[in-house]
Motif scaffolding. Sequence first.
Motif, PDB file in Angstrom:
ATOM      1  N   GLN A 197       0.791  -1.235   0.000  1.00  0.00           N
ATOM      2  CA  GLN A 197       0.000   0.000   0.000  1.00  0.00           C
ATOM      3  C   GLN A 197       0.829   1.295   0.000  1.00  0.00           C
ATOM      4  O   GLN A 197       0.674   2.135  -0.874  1.00  0.00           O
ATOM      5  CB  GLN A 197      -0.951  -0.004   1.207  1.00  0.00           C
ATOM      6  N   ASP A 235      -2.095  -5.912  -7.528  1.00  0.00           N
ATOM      7  CA  ASP A 235      -2.110  -4.642  -6.817  1.00  0.00           C
ATOM      8  C   ASP A 235      -1.942  -3.501  -7.818  1.00  0.00           C
ATOM      9  O   ASP A 235      -1.053  -3.569  -8.670  1.00  0.00           O
ATOM     10  CB  ASP A 235      -0.957  -4.653  -5.802  1.00  0.00           C
ATOM     11  N   HIS A 446      -8.422   1.136   5.048  1.00  0.00           N
ATOM     12  CA  HIS A 446      -7.142   1.398   5.717  1.00  0.00           C
ATOM     13  C   HIS A 446      -7.024   2.902   5.907  1.00  0.00           C
ATOM     14  O   HIS A 446      -7.802   3.664   5.325  1.00  0.00           O
ATOM     15  CB  HIS A 446      -5.958   0.776   4.971  1.00  0.00           C
TER      16      HIS A 446
HETATM   17  N1  ASP Z   1      -3.972  -2.316   0.021  1.00  0.00           N
HETATM   18  C1  ASP Z   1      -5.385  -2.579  -0.062  1.00  0.00           C
HETATM   19  C2  ASP Z   1      -5.652  -4.000   0.385  1.00  0.00           C
HETATM   20  O1  ASP Z   1      -4.758  -4.812   0.451  1.00  0.00           O
HETATM   21  C3  ASP Z   1      -5.938  -2.415  -1.422  1.00  0.00           C
HETATM   22  C4  ASP Z   1      -5.986  -0.990  -1.861  1.00  0.00           C
HETATM   23  O2  ASP Z   1      -6.510  -0.134  -1.144  1.00  0.00           O
HETATM   24  O3  ASP Z   1      -5.548  -0.757  -3.000  1.00  0.00           O
HETATM   25  O4  ASP Z   1      -6.795  -4.355   0.640  1.00  0.00           O
END
Ligand code: ASP
Length: 582
Positions: A197, A235, A446
């Motif tokens: 992220q 990703d 997040h």
């Molecule tokens: N990093 C986030 C997840 O693993 C995905 C994102 O927000 O792009 O869920």
Amino acid sequence: MHRTHTCGELTIADLGKEVVLSGWVQKSRDLGGMTFIDVRDRYGITQLVFNADDDAELRATARDLGREFVIKVTGTVIERTNKNPKMPTGDIEIKVSKLEVLNAAKLPPFLIEDETDGGDDLRMKYRYLDLRRNPVRNNLVLRHKMAQEIRKYLDSNNFIEVETPYLIKSTPEGARDFVVPSRMNPGEFYALPQSPQTFKQLLMVSGFDRYFQIVKCFRDEDLRADRQPEFTQIDCEMSFIEQEDILNLFEGLTRHMFKTVKGLDIAEFPRMSYDEAMRLYGSDKPDTRFGMQFVDITEIGKGKGFPVFDNADIVIGINAKSSASYTRKQLDELTDFVKRPQIGATGMIYMRHNEDGSLKSSVDKFFNEEELKKWSEAFQTEPGDLILILAGQNKDKVRKQLNELRLEMGNRLGLRDKNKFAPLWVVDFPLLEWDEETERYHAMHHPFTSPKPDDIAKLDTDPGAVRANAYDLVINGTEIGGGSIRIHDRELQSLMFKHLGFSPEEAQKQFGFLMDAFEFGAPPHGGIAFGFDRLVSIFAGLDTIRDVIAFPKNNSGRDVMIDAPSTIDEKQKEELSIKTTV
Ligand code: ASP
């Protein structure tokens, strides 16, 4: 030379050719003076024939071959008398003139066949043998194909694949970190990324504009069928975009995958707000392969003297079509199902709309025909239907319980067809989620997710009501991906950390690098990550992601084949400045 052809390619067109094949002995059988052997490789199976009349010694050697021996043969392609139309090579066989054993094999601990007799544990221990089986290998071939198509699609849309490090500092995706001690920095630890992220956001600050990576992520969580401690994400991150751009691009990716990998044209994905998903399905990942949406009868159910409804804040149910013939025993089973501790309902109420038009409920004492008619109208029942109702005080809890019952009924009624695909976007998630245990708000996605601009003012007054620029892709009741438009401004990011209970010092210590970067010209950006293992398992029609991973861990997070995790010796611990207490 080890082979002129693979074991899957010779046909009638090759008659008379002198060939060399190599592979594993699938099985052998004797017939009169002849021995037939099926030799197998990744590409298929070819039948070999050894005739005692031609060469008694060679035939005798062939008879001694065991299952899974690795052999090399030279011979001539001849037409079979007994053809097998089910196999691509079924019209021919190889009349063998030379046989060489490249490697003998012990008797495998389970059958290397499509249907095997090996249990899970045994197959995990000898995973390299399990991977010889067609169904398992085919899952990995599918996975490979999907990875190629993903790269093609993203590349053609200007995405650049960039690798990010595995030895990093904690990323807050809501799970526990796996940590790695640093020998060179005694007492200090790296964390393995729960996702890339923060790095992908930094790549946006660097001007990469469109990034992707098919990448391993690590989360120390309790395992389930759709969870492994290490798993793979597709990703992605993009700059100068809005939510709509991301949804369109990744809906495009998903449609491209269905088309190229499964030959399916999937219609435009419906969108549903989080609130609506919770209200109609009791889940933020509704399985929309079937209807059976929730109906709220709180208003008509209360005030009729039935204490369960009168004391409830919510009375909701589902119409299980054509299930009025459910017996008392089946209904009791469903009641037991919702009363299991994992689900936690106190009971279940039902109403049958009988074929003769009469309405019969489990609470006739409190609700007369006229009242039941209201239920029937609310649920739009027809003769033959069955209504199942749950009630309680905590709305979220009751909805979750009814979600479980709905899925169970979906299973029982055969409505969750693995060959049917129902994708949708769930949007407008809450930004924050109240955590009972810690008595604090947590980021639902997040902490880098941006609030909807209209809702920022509510951060102080009504944090739970603030919606996020966040979205999930759901297919068949499984969350396949999730993402958000990010905060790209230091001040808003600090405010967010404050609301999540971080002191300014803590925020600086953990995420200072990112907030600092936001002060050097950060573009508006956002992204998404798909769970690659889950996507493959849905395409393969499987229930567990384990089957699409070459070397998975078991439910205790162990690799039973290599026996990991395992202890390390004292010297290694010393070097790492580590003491263990077990
Ligand atoms: N990093 C986030 C997840 O693993 C995905 C994102 O927000 O792009 O869920």
